[in-house]
Design a protein around this motif. Sequence first.
Motif, mmCIF file in Angstrom:
data_model
loop_
_atom_site.group_PDB
_atom_site.id
_atom_site.type_symbol
_atom_site.label_atom_id
_atom_site.label_comp_id
_atom_site.label_asym_id
_atom_site.label_seq_id
_atom_site.Cartn_x
_atom_site.Cartn_y
_atom_site.Cartn_z
ATOM 1 N N SER A 1 6.827 1.895 -6.569
ATOM 2 C CA SER A 1 5.572 1.227 -6.224
ATOM 3 C C SER A 1 5.710 0.586 -4.847
ATOM 4 O O SER A 1 6.811 0.545 -4.272
ATOM 5 N N CYS A 2 4.621 0.057 -4.356
ATOM 6 C CA CYS A 2 4.651 -0.704 -3.102
ATOM 7 C C CYS A 2 5.675 -1.831 -3.210
ATOM 8 O O CYS A 2 6.457 -2.050 -2.282
ATOM 9 N N GLU A 3 5.682 -2.534 -4.317
ATOM 10 C CA GLU A 3 6.638 -3.632 -4.510
ATOM 11 C C GLU A 3 8.078 -3.125 -4.494
ATOM 12 O O GLU A 3 8.953 -3.769 -3.921
ATOM 13 N N ASP A 4 8.317 -1.972 -5.116
ATOM 14 C CA ASP A 4 9.668 -1.385 -5.104
ATOM 15 C C ASP A 4 10.100 -1.056 -3.668
ATOM 16 O O ASP A 4 11.248 -1.293 -3.278
ATOM 17 N N ILE B 1 4.932 -3.396 5.955
ATOM 18 C CA ILE B 1 5.027 -2.274 5.009
ATOM 19 C C ILE B 1 3.689 -2.065 4.310
ATOM 20 O O ILE B 1 3.196 -0.929 4.229
ATOM 21 N N VAL B 2 3.084 -3.135 3.835
ATOM 22 C CA VAL B 2 1.785 -3.023 3.160
ATOM 23 C C VAL B 2 0.730 -2.479 4.113
ATOM 24 O O VAL B 2 -0.064 -1.616 3.745
ATOM 25 N N GLU B 3 0.746 -2.967 5.352
ATOM 26 C CA GLU B 3 -0.223 -2.486 6.344
ATOM 27 C C GLU B 3 -0.063 -0.981 6.567
ATOM 28 O O GLU B 3 -1.039 -0.235 6.599
ATOM 29 N N PHE B 4 1.196 -0.519 6.702
ATOM 30 C CA PHE B 4 1.405 0.917 6.910
ATOM 31 C C PHE B 4 0.980 1.709 5.673
ATOM 32 O O PHE B 4 0.324 2.750 5.797
ATOM 33 N N LEU B 5 1.336 1.237 4.492
ATOM 34 C CA LEU B 5 0.965 1.960 3.264
ATOM 35 C C LEU B 5 -0.567 2.025 3.113
ATOM 36 O O LEU B 5 -1.100 3.062 2.698
#
Length: 90
Positions: A51-54, A72-76
């Motif tokens: 997941s994103c968290e992983d 990382i969240v922005e890129f995802l």
Amino acid sequence: MQREKFLAVNDHFQLQYEEKQNCYVLLYPEGMVQLSFSAGEIMSLCDGTKSCEDIIGELTQKFSNDSIAADIVEFLDEAVSRDWIVYHEA
């Protein structure tokens, strides 16, 4: 971003590491996207089991940097909007 859902590279794309270019590229029928080092590191973890968290956890540990989560969240988010990655059922 649905941070708890698993992420995978969209089946319409192929992610591979290019030795000659020393980077990851994303191939699709109409062309290719050369990814930055950080984008390649993130995309390489989108294997349908994380997941994103992983991904955030793995990369913050790998680079000993707790301040990269927002990037990382922005890129995802951008990768999902471009259909490079999709939410995946494990």
